[in-house]
Design a protein around this motif. Sequence first.
Motif, PDB file in Angstrom:
ATOM      1  N   THR A  82      -8.845  32.304  29.570  1.00  0.00           N
ATOM      2  CA  THR A  82      -8.621  33.745  29.729  1.00  0.00           C
ATOM      3  C   THR A  82      -7.576  34.282  28.760  1.00  0.00           C
ATOM      4  N   ILE A  84      -7.103  35.291  25.716  1.00  0.00           N
ATOM      5  CA  ILE A  84      -7.781  35.664  24.475  1.00  0.00           C
ATOM      6  C   ILE A  84      -6.757  35.985  23.398  1.00  0.00           C
ATOM      7  N   CYS A 100      -1.380  39.941  27.978  1.00  0.00           N
ATOM      8  CA  CYS A 100      -2.566  39.524  27.227  1.00  0.00           C
ATOM      9  C   CYS A 100      -3.425  40.732  26.854  1.00  0.00           C
ATOM     10  N   TYR A 101      -4.183  40.565  25.757  1.00  0.00           N
ATOM     11  CA  TYR A 101      -5.156  41.575  25.331  1.00  0.00           C
ATOM     12  C   TYR A 101      -6.548  40.982  25.392  1.00  0.00           C
ATOM     13  N   GLU A 102      -7.543  41.844  25.571  1.00  0.00           N
ATOM     14  CA  GLU A 102      -8.932  41.433  25.440  1.00  0.00           C
ATOM     15  C   GLU A 102      -9.603  42.359  24.450  1.00  0.00           C
ATOM     16  N   GLU A 103     -10.647  41.877  23.784  1.00  0.00           N
ATOM     17  CA  GLU A 103     -11.318  42.660  22.755  1.00  0.00           C
ATOM     18  C   GLU A 103     -11.917  43.945  23.310  1.00  0.00           C
ATOM     19  N   ASP A 107      -6.599  45.155  28.793  1.00  0.00           N
ATOM     20  CA  ASP A 107      -5.349  44.403  28.723  1.00  0.00           C
ATOM     21  C   ASP A 107      -4.915  44.016  30.139  1.00  0.00           C
TER      22      ASP A 107
END
Length: 196
Positions: A82, A84, A100-103, A107
């Motif tokens: 998870t 990323i 964390c960030y996600e594409e 976030d």
Amino acid sequence: MCNDDTYRYLIISCMTRETFKYKLGEGAIDFILVNDEAYIIYSEEGMFGGEENLPIAELGLIKIDIFTGEITGLLDDTILETLIDVQSISCRNKSIRILCYEENGDDFTLDYDLTSKKVQNKVVLDYTVSGLLSVRDNFYAWYRNRIYQVNESMEITEEIIIDKKVYDKSSSISNGYSEVVLESKNEFNIVQLSKL
């Protein structure tokens, strides 16, 4: 934390002891010190990096005993999947908060409990945080070039009032243990959050 042409390093200078230097490899993004232990978080580039990658980077979040050099990986494989893209970590009480960030723009934060040794309390954010830190029992987030106090659920509770000209001139904001440094072309402005 610094780097040469190949690796990143963590250098810790103790007032009563020698200076310690630890090779971290590539992808080390952020660190915090809790008692005599350093916690280092790696980005995706570190965990799944190239030739300069070290095996410890694949652990995602590590703990180093700064006096013995003993290294411990803290996350299991399901959690690593998870992570990323990691921005920063901070520590409040007995919990490390990972930003964390996600594409897809979802976030989120994860909390690693230092007592239970488990990840819990995933909070999905409805705004983009550029940095996160904690002072005593309070979390602070850097969002839209402003600094806010946030609660446990990352909801904004209060803006930290700083001169607008200081904000507008700032080219970067970096976090310390109880301060935020706003850097512009010709000056640094240091905000002591512990004194607010």
